[in-house]
Design a protein around this motif. Structure first.
Motif, mmCIF file in Angstrom:
data_model
loop_
_atom_site.group_PDB
_atom_site.id
_atom_site.type_symbol
_atom_site.label_atom_id
_atom_site.label_comp_id
_atom_site.label_asym_id
_atom_site.label_seq_id
_atom_site.Cartn_x
_atom_site.Cartn_y
_atom_site.Cartn_z
ATOM 1 N N LYS A 1 1.750 7.707 -8.092
ATOM 2 C CA LYS A 1 1.461 9.147 -8.039
ATOM 3 C C LYS A 1 -0.007 9.413 -8.341
ATOM 4 O O LYS A 1 -0.640 10.285 -7.717
ATOM 5 N N ALA A 2 -0.563 8.652 -9.290
ATOM 6 C CA ALA A 2 -1.981 8.815 -9.617
ATOM 7 C C ALA A 2 -2.860 8.414 -8.427
ATOM 8 O O ALA A 2 -3.863 9.089 -8.119
ATOM 9 N N LEU A 3 -2.488 7.359 -7.748
ATOM 10 C CA LEU A 3 -3.244 6.911 -6.584
ATOM 11 C C LEU A 3 -3.182 7.948 -5.458
ATOM 12 O O LEU A 3 -4.199 8.264 -4.826
ATOM 13 N N LEU A 4 -2.010 8.485 -5.209
ATOM 14 C CA LEU A 4 -1.843 9.490 -4.162
ATOM 15 C C LEU A 4 -2.685 10.729 -4.448
ATOM 16 O O LEU A 4 -3.233 11.348 -3.533
ATOM 17 N N ALA A 5 -2.798 11.096 -5.732
ATOM 18 C CA ALA A 5 -3.553 12.287 -6.099
ATOM 19 C C ALA A 5 -5.057 12.046 -6.101
ATOM 20 O O ALA A 5 -5.836 12.959 -5.790
ATOM 21 N N THR B 1 1.876 15.258 -4.300
ATOM 22 C CA THR B 1 1.689 13.847 -4.655
ATOM 23 C C THR B 1 2.520 13.409 -5.849
ATOM 24 O O THR B 1 2.479 12.233 -6.218
ATOM 25 N N ASP B 2 3.262 14.329 -6.463
ATOM 26 C CA ASP B 2 3.986 13.975 -7.689
ATOM 27 C C ASP B 2 5.508 14.059 -7.531
ATOM 28 O O ASP B 2 6.224 14.344 -8.491
ATOM 29 N N TRP B 3 6.005 13.836 -6.311
ATOM 30 C CA TRP B 3 7.456 13.730 -6.160
ATOM 31 C C TRP B 3 7.964 12.614 -7.081
ATOM 32 O O TRP B 3 7.339 11.569 -7.199
ATOM 33 N N THR B 4 9.114 12.844 -7.694
ATOM 34 C CA THR B 4 9.620 11.831 -8.634
ATOM 35 C C THR B 4 10.251 10.645 -7.921
ATOM 36 O O THR B 4 10.234 9.537 -8.437
ATOM 37 N N ARG B 5 10.810 10.903 -6.713
ATOM 38 C CA ARG B 5 11.518 9.849 -5.996
ATOM 39 C C ARG B 5 11.097 9.853 -4.528
ATOM 40 O O ARG B 5 10.564 10.835 -4.015
ATOM 41 N N ARG B 6 11.409 8.731 -3.867
ATOM 42 C CA ARG B 6 11.101 8.643 -2.438
ATOM 43 C C ARG B 6 11.951 9.639 -1.647
ATOM 44 O O ARG B 6 11.470 10.262 -0.698
ATOM 45 N N PHE B 7 13.221 9.784 -2.019
ATOM 46 C CA PHE B 7 14.092 10.782 -1.398
ATOM 47 C C PHE B 7 14.316 11.897 -2.413
ATOM 48 O O PHE B 7 14.980 11.683 -3.436
ATOM 49 N N PRO B 8 13.792 13.070 -2.160
ATOM 50 C CA PRO B 8 13.773 14.103 -3.205
ATOM 51 C C PRO B 8 15.144 14.719 -3.474
ATOM 52 O O PRO B 8 15.897 14.991 -2.534
ATOM 53 N N ARG C 1 13.987 5.029 -4.529
ATOM 54 C CA ARG C 1 13.552 4.558 -5.849
ATOM 55 C C ARG C 1 12.606 5.598 -6.435
ATOM 56 O O ARG C 1 12.030 6.413 -5.707
ATOM 57 N N PRO C 2 12.424 5.578 -7.750
ATOM 58 C CA PRO C 2 11.447 6.491 -8.354
ATOM 59 C C PRO C 2 10.020 6.060 -7.996
ATOM 60 O O PRO C 2 9.739 4.864 -7.829
ATOM 61 N N TYR C 3 9.125 7.032 -7.857
ATOM 62 C CA TYR C 3 7.711 6.701 -7.711
ATOM 63 C C TYR C 3 7.151 6.319 -9.083
ATOM 64 O O TYR C 3 7.422 6.988 -10.085
ATOM 65 N N ARG C 4 6.378 5.244 -9.121
ATOM 66 C CA ARG C 4 5.755 4.817 -10.373
ATOM 67 C C ARG C 4 4.570 5.725 -10.684
ATOM 68 O O ARG C 4 3.966 6.327 -9.789
ATOM 69 N N ASP C 5 4.212 5.780 -11.949
ATOM 70 C CA ASP C 5 3.115 6.661 -12.368
ATOM 71 C C ASP C 5 1.812 6.296 -11.666
ATOM 72 O O ASP C 5 1.047 7.183 -11.259
#
Length: 486
Positions: free
Chosen positions: A218-222, A69-76, A211-215
């Motif tokens: 990532k918190a929501l996904l986790a 859930t903490d990938w930094t970007r949509r395309f890694p 694009r980067p994932y916003r904090d």
């Protein structure tokens, strides 16, 4: 001879690591992974060139059983994918099963013993089951350019990047404009004194919705159950729909092609340069690439695109067919891989001394891309007819993992020593693949790494990925010969 292992896996990339994890979870303890390098990762270990990243979104380019859930970007980017694989290998105990620095040079099936005898640089070992997880993109292909060895400067393939090479202010030649090149060129254009791009065939390059994932995302996904699964399902559905243009209705690609031309005109104002960047084949025939900075990089004043064929290399230049010399201090070969050779250069010998290279002389073939007649208890991962142009190969690999487990479970229940796919089952599958590939965009009049030298498409799956998953849901006993030692 030491006690034979239950399963030996060749390769510690996504295919091999995932297979080892699934075997462990299914109760198979005596599993060995042979890896020729000193670390795991496969293509994501080897390709460390500037800008290396995946063109499938991170939530889909990962194992279904190990969400992140903490990938930094949509395309890694490459380092994150490699770190993810290392995490999976540690968490599921795969590292203890890997023999690093052990290259497989060949394997032969001992019919009397019902075993694979595997020759490696570290000695011989035996296994009841052999799984080849070598992938399609693991052997760099260097073009047969006259004088290549005469070049006195620094040269290397993109998959063997020389990080000690200082490109600042240098005259750099990049040969090739494929998936690696469109990521490399924008990065090195910023520091090279002069960059010459040698293009044999113009690629289709479309926008990359990265694009980067916003904090908070990532918190929501986790924190919220189901959000990651929803994101994965949404991405899967979007990408799966693209199969309609590749396979079912190739005319749909014309709509995307018109959009491509509009975007190209907006990004490349120079009409002469733009004309060189328009492909001369239907969209989708070759791999469609994604990038937001490739075309802007080509418009930089220090970048030149050359479309004349390369005639030879000299000590300090690339010479094209028109006689022009293009001076170079560094040559980067972004020339792809020997993708249709599959298990080469290993020599794999099946029943009756049958050589796999001979069996595949007219093009690689395997039932469901996994099993080959004449080679009992040999299973291929990412084999013929399993590559994709529209979705995640990890989804395909997980389908293959399940199929292999189904075969092993059936053998265990029936007390079988080995199984071998019937010749007629494999031939019927191959005919079905060629029939379904006829009329697809991949046969629309271009050369590509999907094809053999004689023009036969052997790499791609001509259908939806969910159809492949259904086809591999469980092995059909009617497809196999079975053997039990009396």
């Amino acid at each position: 001879m030491a006690t034979p292992h239950n399963v030996v896996i060749i390769g510690a990339g996504f295919g091999g690591i995932g297979m080892a994890i699934r075997l462990e979870r299914a109760g198979y303890r005596d599993v060995v992974v042979l890896e020729k390098a000193g670390s795991i990762g496969g293509t994501w270990r080897d390709n460390t060139y500037p800008g290396a990243a995946c063109d499938v979104p991170s939530h889909l380019y990962s194992f279904s059983f190990e969400k992140r859930t903490d990938w930094t970007r949509r395309f890694p980017p490459q380092p994150e994918i490699l770190e993810y694989l290392e995490h999976c290998a540690r968490k599921y105990g795969v590292l203890e099963r890997v023999r690093f620095g052990t290259e497989v040079t060949g394997a032969s099936f001992d019919e009397a013993a019902g075993l694979w005898r595997i020759a490696t640089t570290g000695g011989e070992l035996t296994a009841r089951v052999l799984v080849a997880a070598c992938g399609q993109l693991n052997r760099p292909a260097l073009p047969p350019i006259p004088g290549r060895d005469a070049f006195a400067g620094t040269s290397f393939h993109s998959a063997r990047w020389d990080h000690g090479a200082d490109l600042r202010g240098k005259r750099v030649a990049v040969i090739g404009t494929g998936a690696s090149a469109v990521q490399i060129i924008p990065e090195i254009a910023r520091e090279a004194g002069a960059l010459t791009v040698f293009q044999r065939s113009a690629p289709y390059v479309i926008a990359k919705p990265d694009r980067p994932y916003r904090d908070w995302e990532k918190a929501l996904l986790a924190a919220v159950p189901g959000t990651h699964a929803l994101s994965r399902a949404k991405t899967y559905t979007l990408y799966e729909s693209r199969a309609l243009g590749f396979i079912k209705y190739p005319k749909l690609m014309r709509v995307v092609e018109r959009q491509f031309r509009k975007e190209l005109a907006a990004r490349v104002p120079d009409p002469a340069l733009r004309a060189r960047l328009v492909p001369d084949y239907p969209m989708g025939c070759k791999r469609i690439l994604i990038s937001d900075d490739y075309y802007p990089a080509l418009t930089r004043p220090n970048v030149e695109v050359v479309t004349e064929p390369i005639a030879r290399l000299t000590e300090g230049a690339v010479v094209t067919a028109d006689g022009a010399e293009h001076p170079a201090d560094v040559v980067v070969y972004a020339t792809g891989f020997a993708s249709t050779d599959f298990l080469a250069p290993m020599r794999i010998t099946g029943r009756g001394g049958r050589d796999l290279n001979d069996a595949w002389r007219g093009g690689a073939a395997a039932h469901l891309g996994i099993t080959v007649h004449g080679f009992p208890n040999l299973f291929l991962l990412y084999g013929p007819y399993t590559n994709l142009g529209h979705n995640s190969i990890i989804y395909m690999l997980e389908s293959q993992h399940r199929y292999v487990l189904g075969c092993l479970a059936a053998m265990r229940r029936a007390g079988l020593d080995w199984i071998e796919v019937r010749a007629e089952a494999q031939a019927a599958f191959d005919r079905d693949m060629q029939d379904r590939l006829h009329g697809t965009v991949w046969e629309a009049g271009c050369t590509s790494w999907y094809k053999t030298e004689n023009g036969k498409v052997t790499n791609n799956w001509p259908g939806f990925t969910f159809a492949y998953r259904n086809a591999t849901r469980r092995p059909d006993p009617r497809d196999f010969h079975a053997h039990r030692t009396p």
